[in-house]
Design an enzyme around this catalytic site. Structure first.
Site, PDB file in Angstrom:
ATOM      1  N   HIS A 163      26.586 -43.620  11.345  1.00 61.55           N
ATOM      2  CA  HIS A 163      28.045 -43.482  11.313  1.00 61.55           C
ATOM      3  C   HIS A 163      28.544 -42.385  12.247  1.00 61.55           C
ATOM      4  O   HIS A 163      29.548 -41.747  11.963  1.00 61.55           O
ATOM      5  CB  HIS A 163      28.510 -43.205   9.882  1.00 61.55           C
ATOM      6  CG  HIS A 163      28.210 -44.316   8.947  1.00 61.55           C
ATOM      7  ND1 HIS A 163      28.814 -45.551   9.023  1.00 61.55           N
ATOM      8  CD2 HIS A 163      27.322 -44.414   7.925  1.00 61.55           C
ATOM      9  CE1 HIS A 163      28.330 -46.350   8.087  1.00 61.55           C
ATOM     10  NE2 HIS A 163      27.413 -45.676   7.414  1.00 61.55           N
ATOM     11  N   ASN A 210       5.395   0.109  -7.893  1.00 57.82           N
ATOM     12  CA  ASN A 210       6.010  -0.980  -7.156  1.00 57.82           C
ATOM     13  C   ASN A 210       5.498  -2.259  -7.796  1.00 57.82           C
ATOM     14  O   ASN A 210       4.292  -2.405  -7.957  1.00 57.82           O
ATOM     15  CB  ASN A 210       5.570  -0.874  -5.683  1.00 57.82           C
ATOM     16  CG  ASN A 210       6.162  -1.959  -4.817  1.00 57.82           C
ATOM     17  OD1 ASN A 210       7.000  -2.727  -5.265  1.00 57.82           O
ATOM     18  ND2 ASN A 210       5.729  -1.997  -3.572  1.00 57.82           N
ATOM     19  N   GLY A 211       6.380  -3.171  -8.202  1.00 57.34           N
ATOM     20  CA  GLY A 211       5.939  -4.420  -8.827  1.00 57.34           C
ATOM     21  C   GLY A 211       6.728  -4.714 -10.082  1.00 57.34           C
ATOM     22  O   GLY A 211       7.748  -4.085 -10.351  1.00 57.34           O
ATOM     23  N   LYS A 216      19.282 -22.594  10.462  1.00 57.03           N
ATOM     24  CA  LYS A 216      18.342 -21.578  10.950  1.00 57.03           C
ATOM     25  C   LYS A 216      18.250 -21.643  12.469  1.00 57.03           C
ATOM     26  O   LYS A 216      18.288 -20.637  13.150  1.00 57.03           O
ATOM     27  CB  LYS A 216      16.924 -21.789  10.377  1.00 57.03           C
ATOM     28  CG  LYS A 216      16.653 -21.360   8.958  1.00 57.03           C
ATOM     29  CD  LYS A 216      16.682 -19.894   8.689  1.00 57.03           C
ATOM     30  CE  LYS A 216      18.049 -19.376   8.440  1.00 57.03           C
ATOM     31  NZ  LYS A 216      18.637 -19.433   7.151  1.00 57.03           N
ATOM     32  N   GLU A 236      21.478 -20.383  14.161  1.00 57.95           N
ATOM     33  CA  GLU A 236      21.641 -18.926  13.993  1.00 57.95           C
ATOM     34  C   GLU A 236      20.705 -18.147  14.913  1.00 57.95           C
ATOM     35  O   GLU A 236      21.095 -17.143  15.503  1.00 57.95           O
ATOM     36  CB  GLU A 236      21.282 -18.515  12.551  1.00 57.95           C
ATOM     37  CG  GLU A 236      22.336 -18.813  11.519  1.00 57.95           C
ATOM     38  CD  GLU A 236      21.895 -18.403  10.117  1.00 57.95           C
ATOM     39  OE1 GLU A 236      22.722 -17.869   9.380  1.00 57.95           O
ATOM     40  OE2 GLU A 236      20.716 -18.631   9.746  1.00 57.95           O
ATOM     41  N   CYS A 264      10.398  -1.772  -3.415  1.00 54.40           N
ATOM     42  CA  CYS A 264      10.180  -0.346  -3.633  1.00 54.40           C
ATOM     43  C   CYS A 264       9.153   0.168  -2.647  1.00 54.40           C
ATOM     44  O   CYS A 264       8.254  -0.546  -2.232  1.00 54.40           O
ATOM     45  CB  CYS A 264       9.611  -0.106  -5.016  1.00 54.40           C
ATOM     46  SG  CYS A 264      10.506  -0.927  -6.307  1.00 54.40           S
ATOM     47  N   GLU A 269      19.711 -26.729   6.149  1.00 55.72           N
ATOM     48  CA  GLU A 269      19.209 -25.358   6.268  1.00 55.72           C
ATOM     49  C   GLU A 269      18.377 -25.202   7.554  1.00 55.72           C
ATOM     50  O   GLU A 269      18.471 -24.191   8.251  1.00 55.72           O
ATOM     51  CB  GLU A 269      18.384 -24.998   5.019  1.00 55.72           C
ATOM     52  CG  GLU A 269      17.716 -23.642   5.019  1.00 55.72           C
ATOM     53  CD  GLU A 269      18.670 -22.455   5.199  1.00 55.72           C
ATOM     54  OE1 GLU A 269      19.892 -22.646   5.155  1.00 55.72           O
ATOM     55  OE2 GLU A 269      18.170 -21.336   5.410  1.00 55.72           O
ATOM     56  N   TRP A 278      14.083  -0.167  -5.575  1.00 52.90           N
ATOM     57  CA  TRP A 278      15.004  -1.307  -5.443  1.00 52.90           C
ATOM     58  C   TRP A 278      15.007  -1.937  -6.829  1.00 52.90           C
ATOM     59  O   TRP A 278      14.006  -2.469  -7.283  1.00 52.90           O
ATOM     60  CB  TRP A 278      14.461  -2.253  -4.371  1.00 52.90           C
ATOM     61  CG  TRP A 278      15.018  -3.641  -4.366  1.00 52.90           C
ATOM     62  CD1 TRP A 278      14.520  -4.737  -5.014  1.00 52.90           C
ATOM     63  CD2 TRP A 278      16.155  -4.115  -3.647  1.00 52.90           C
ATOM     64  NE1 TRP A 278      15.273  -5.841  -4.748  1.00 52.90           N
ATOM     65  CE2 TRP A 278      16.276  -5.500  -3.915  1.00 52.90           C
ATOM     66  CE3 TRP A 278      17.085  -3.507  -2.801  1.00 52.90           C
ATOM     67  CZ2 TRP A 278      17.291  -6.274  -3.364  1.00 52.90           C
ATOM     68  CZ3 TRP A 278      18.088  -4.298  -2.256  1.00 52.90           C
ATOM     69  CH2 TRP A 278      18.188  -5.658  -2.531  1.00 52.90           C
ATOM     70  N   LYS A 304      24.715  -9.849   7.955  1.00 52.91           N
ATOM     71  CA  LYS A 304      23.868 -10.184   6.802  1.00 52.91           C
ATOM     72  C   LYS A 304      24.735 -10.451   5.582  1.00 52.91           C
ATOM     73  O   LYS A 304      24.459 -11.343   4.794  1.00 52.91           O
ATOM     74  CB  LYS A 304      22.912  -9.014   6.533  1.00 52.91           C
ATOM     75  CG  LYS A 304      21.953  -9.248   5.389  1.00 52.91           C
ATOM     76  CD  LYS A 304      20.850 -10.186   5.802  1.00 52.91           C
ATOM     77  CE  LYS A 304      20.029 -10.694   4.645  1.00 52.91           C
ATOM     78  NZ  LYS A 304      19.421 -12.001   4.931  1.00 52.91           N
ATOM     79  N   ARG A 306      13.176  -0.771   4.185  1.00 55.44           N
ATOM     80  CA  ARG A 306      12.882  -1.798   3.185  1.00 55.44           C
ATOM     81  C   ARG A 306      14.061  -2.003   2.246  1.00 55.44           C
ATOM     82  O   ARG A 306      14.091  -2.962   1.487  1.00 55.44           O
ATOM     83  CB  ARG A 306      11.663  -1.382   2.341  1.00 55.44           C
ATOM     84  CG  ARG A 306      10.381  -1.267   3.130  1.00 55.44           C
ATOM     85  CD  ARG A 306       9.361  -0.410   2.397  1.00 55.44           C
ATOM     86  NE  ARG A 306       8.810  -1.046   1.227  1.00 55.44           N
ATOM     87  CZ  ARG A 306       7.600  -1.570   1.147  1.00 55.44           C
ATOM     88  NH1 ARG A 306       6.810  -1.531   2.194  1.00 55.44           N
ATOM     89  NH2 ARG A 306       7.170  -2.114   0.048  1.00 55.44           N
TER      90      ARG A 306
END
Ligand code: G6P
Length: 612
Positions: A507, A100-101, A488, A491, A2, A484, A76, A607, A27
């Protein structure tokens, strides 16, 4: 997350605030609103959807000269879906505010306030705050009422508050969510992020937890909410402009989001597991304990980074709860005519909640009649609407295409679920639960420690950024993190990188190893398989390849074989793996930058992939 913007000054305050809201758009948000005091009464204008819709509702009012105080908000959703009634500002009596929170104790406060006669019109946690201030305002002046109310709040908040009887004043107060005061020439801004006002002033004063700013056209004062004493603080000059302000002073969203992980993890835990808790708050998973007890198998499906979190979740759920887990890539699952049975739990993990393959797999599972759970970052997303129950990660909007903070929050969600299932199945005694819970509560601070040492990772990146191939190796739950790390790197830097279980190196991948292919090992110092991984390292070393190591303690033996080492704080094996993801994100980021890549928007990637 937010966005908050408040303005007091001689300019047309409504346009300044709308402009500020637009600057906070990056945001991410799902609804917006403003509040001001006109002819002695509070006016709020709110709308779901884009700010342009809000502007439409404000009509000619926005272009008319209006110089009273105004507060505005982009929301949000975290509690209650995106809608006009849940949009901020929220109003109670003569109080109006934006927040916000996340308020952890909003349920108990709501009960108490309802008993006091307050009526609730939204599903938000925020509404309790304005009722609470309103309640205290019956006997106390504005500032005192705010202090008394925040004293009752548990959780995170940044608030901008106005009182109908004091139209020229905005009070800002915060705990665990950011709030910054912008100090211009005869004008003041209060915002969650300096980007909302940096076009007007670069003088800023960042509020600390427990501080409250009282702002009027004449000036501002900062006081401690605890004792009401003044706090001696002066504004600083922000060393950056609009672009960097949006990124919280970082050069890229990716780095900003890597840095947001301690906050994202704390938010994801909030209200689900407290200090001294004896169990996970199962309501958050929408799974009654009886149902959880009866689950015989878990099936996890996802794509990309979310799939890696799912693979890590397998280790957590199987080892903690002793429930067998199958993990599949959504695009494979949906076409393999899967076998689904009544006593299984189907979990779709998706940051966006909109990935086409994940949604198709989820629909298929629902059709078969198994219980479905979505782990997603977006309230109101297609996955959230489709699944029987939803667990929301609270990473906040992620702008960098490569997932970082949302991976971390998915790991936390799965860890909480594994603990809850283990308790339900009677596989985790209270003492063990306490220890596991404590480890989780310490996770944000441990991530912070890693971030404070990011120059070490930058140095490692400088030594290796010209390489064209990388191998990432780990065992157990470190294997999905190796995957991962490799994802990263490929990408962000377009380097060919592969993740492998270290035991599988012999192997095939070993054929690739030479001095041009560094091998990065993930190895916790207490690993039962340490000797086996050490042998893998020797095999790599004897082929003249560089060895990079992420571990969790000083170890002379390991140092001797490594060409670059990064030590993360120790934790249990599950969260230890999550911690190891952070240096890997930093490695990918720095290598990407050194190779001149667009780290926030890598080529050919999206995204959210909403097509097959
Ligand atoms: C895209 C993104 C990835 C993401 C994947 C799954 O490929 O580039 O970063 O992990 O989609 O997205 P989801 O929103 O379902 O987690």
């Amino acid at each position: 997350m937010c966005g908050i913007i408040g303005y007091i000054g001689p300019k047309n305050s409504l346009s300044v605030v709308i402009d500020g809201l637009k600057r906070l758009e990056y945001r991410g948000y799902d609804s917006a609103g403003v509040a001001f005091i006109e002819e002695g009464s509070i006016k709020t204008v709110r709308s779901a959807g884009k700010i342009s819709r809000l502007e439409g509702l404000l009509g000619e009012k926005k272009s008319r000269e209006f110089s009273g105080a105004v507060i505005g908000h982009t929301r949000w959703a975290t509690h209650g879906g995106p809608s006009e009634k849940n949009a901020h500002p929220h109003k109670s009596g003569r109080i109006v505010l934006v927040h916000n929170g996340i308020i952890e104790n909003y349920q108990s406060l709501k009960k108490k306030l309802k008993a006091d006669g307050f009526e609730f019109t939204s599903e938000t946690d925020t509404e309790v705050i304005c009722h609470l201030i309103s309640l205290h305002s019956r006997n106390l002046p504005f500032e005192e009422a705010v202090r008394a109310a925040v004293g009752e709040l548990k959780g995170a908040y940044a608030l901008a508050i106005m009182h109908e009887s004091e139209p020229g004043k905005i009070i800002g107060v915060k705990k665990d969510s950011p709030l910054v005061l912008g100090v211009g020439e005869g004008e003041f801004f209060i915002s969650s992020d300096a980007s909302a006002f940096i076009a007007h002033t670069n003088r800023a004063l960042f509020l600390e937890d427990g501080e409250m700013a009282v702002v009027t056209p004449e000036g501002f004062k900062i006081i401690h909410t605890g004792n009401g004493e003044p706090a001696a603080k002066n504004p600083c000059i922000l060393p950056f402009g609009q672009g960097m302000a949006e990124k919280g002073g970082h050069k890229h969203f990716m780095l900003k989001e890597i840095h947001e992980q301690p906050r994202a993890v704390a938010d994801t835990i909030r209200g689900r597991l407290g200090r001294g808790a004896e169990d996970v708050n199962l309501e958050e998973f929408g799974l009654p304990v009886e149902e959880l007890k009866g689950i015989q198998k878990v099936i996890i499906i996802a794509c990309g980074t979310s799939w890696h979190a799912g693979l890590a979740g397998k280790y957590m759920i199987e080892q903690m709860a002793r429930i067998p887990v199958e993990v599949d890539i959504a695009s494979e699952f949906r076409y393999r005519d899967p076998i689904l049975k009544g006593n299984e739990l189907f979990i779709a993990i998706t940051q966006s909640g909109e990935t086409a393959d994940t949604l198709a797999a989820l629909k298929l599972a629902r059709k078969s009649g198994v219980k479905t759970l979505a782990i997603t970052n977006v309230i109101g997303s297609a996955a959230a609407r489709e699944a029987d129950s939803v667990f929301f990660t609270r990473g906040g909007p992620e702008i960098g295409v490569a997932s970082t903070k949302t991976f971390m929050t998915q790991m936390v969600g799965l860890y909480l679920l594994a603990m809850a299932a283990a308790r339900a199945k009677g596989n985790m005694p209270p003492e063990q639960f306490k220890g596991m819970a404590q480890d989780l509560l310490e996770l944000p601070a441990k991530i912070e420690t890693i971030l404070s040492r990011k120059p070490e990772m930058e140095k490692i990146a400088q030594r290796h950024f010209k390489k064209e191939h990388f191998l990432f190796l780990g065992r157990g739950i470190d294997y999905p993190v190796a995957l991962e790390g490799a994802l990263k790197l490929k990408e962000i830097s377009y380097i060919h990188a592969e993740g492998y279980p270290a035991g599988e190196m012999k192997h095939g991948p070993i054929a690739l190893i030479d001095e041009d292919m560094p091998a990065l090992f993930l190895l916790p110092s207490q690993s039962a398989l340490k000797d086996k991984i050490l042998s893998n390292m020797e095999e790599v070393r004897s082929r003249n390849a560089q060895i990079l190591l992420i571990t969790d303690g000083e170890d002379k033996e390991l140092e001797a074989v490594s060409n670059g080492i990064f030590i993360v704080p120790a934790s249990n094996r599950f969260l230890g793996a999550a911690l190891m993801a952070v240096p890997l994100q930093l490695l990918a980021y720095y290598i990407g930058i050194l190779r001149g890549c667009d780290v926030d928007q890598p080529r050919n990637l999206a995204k959210s992939v909403t097509v097959e």
